[in-house]
Design a protein around this motif. Sequence first.
Motif, mmCIF file in Angstrom:
data_model
loop_
_atom_site.group_PDB
_atom_site.id
_atom_site.type_symbol
_atom_site.label_atom_id
_atom_site.label_comp_id
_atom_site.label_asym_id
_atom_site.label_seq_id
_atom_site.Cartn_x
_atom_site.Cartn_y
_atom_site.Cartn_z
ATOM 1 N N VAL A 132 -8.826 -39.928 26.154
ATOM 2 C CA VAL A 132 -7.673 -40.044 25.263
ATOM 3 C C VAL A 132 -8.036 -39.594 23.855
ATOM 4 O O VAL A 132 -7.259 -38.924 23.180
ATOM 5 C CB VAL A 132 -7.137 -41.492 25.264
ATOM 6 N N LYS A 145 -0.099 -47.644 26.300
ATOM 7 C CA LYS A 145 -1.564 -47.698 26.357
ATOM 8 C C LYS A 145 -2.099 -48.730 27.339
ATOM 9 O O LYS A 145 -3.241 -49.166 27.225
ATOM 10 C CB LYS A 145 -2.179 -47.951 24.974
ATOM 11 N N LEU A 160 -2.394 -34.694 26.163
ATOM 12 C CA LEU A 160 -1.919 -35.992 25.682
ATOM 13 C C LEU A 160 -0.607 -36.416 26.325
ATOM 14 O O LEU A 160 -0.322 -37.599 26.415
ATOM 15 C CB LEU A 160 -1.742 -35.940 24.161
#
Length: 140
Positions: free
Chosen positions: A44, A78, A54
């Motif tokens: 990431v 996330k 991304l």
Amino acid sequence: MIVCVAVVGHQNNPLYIQSFTEADDALKLHHIVHCSLDVVDERVNNPKKSGPTLNETFLGLLYPTENYKVYGYLTNTKVKFILVTTDLDVRDADFFRRFHAAYVDAVSNPFHVPDKKITSRTFAERVSNIVKSFGLSSAG
């Protein structure tokens, strides 16, 4: 065969870990899931490498071990989904999409406390059914 699935919060706190093996490998699989978080963070934070962009949530193969292959998926919030398999090659995110849908339903429950462990029996049953629907495990 899928041996373990895990949901890890955005602060790397375990929210749900389920093992699908007969053996007593829970601690070993927990360690593998924990080690995979470093690889997720690296992918990431360093998108310039030949990994996914991304915009992609499916991270693909995070790393192989002698006995297992570890795959990852990152949600927009996330939250990380980790899949540990023995001999399965996951080439698309279909499993993770279904797993994500089950996760969204579980955390949308008004009685669920955000960032706390997922204790819903319904979620556990859906995860087991998803694993079984891939024909990869007879345990659950």
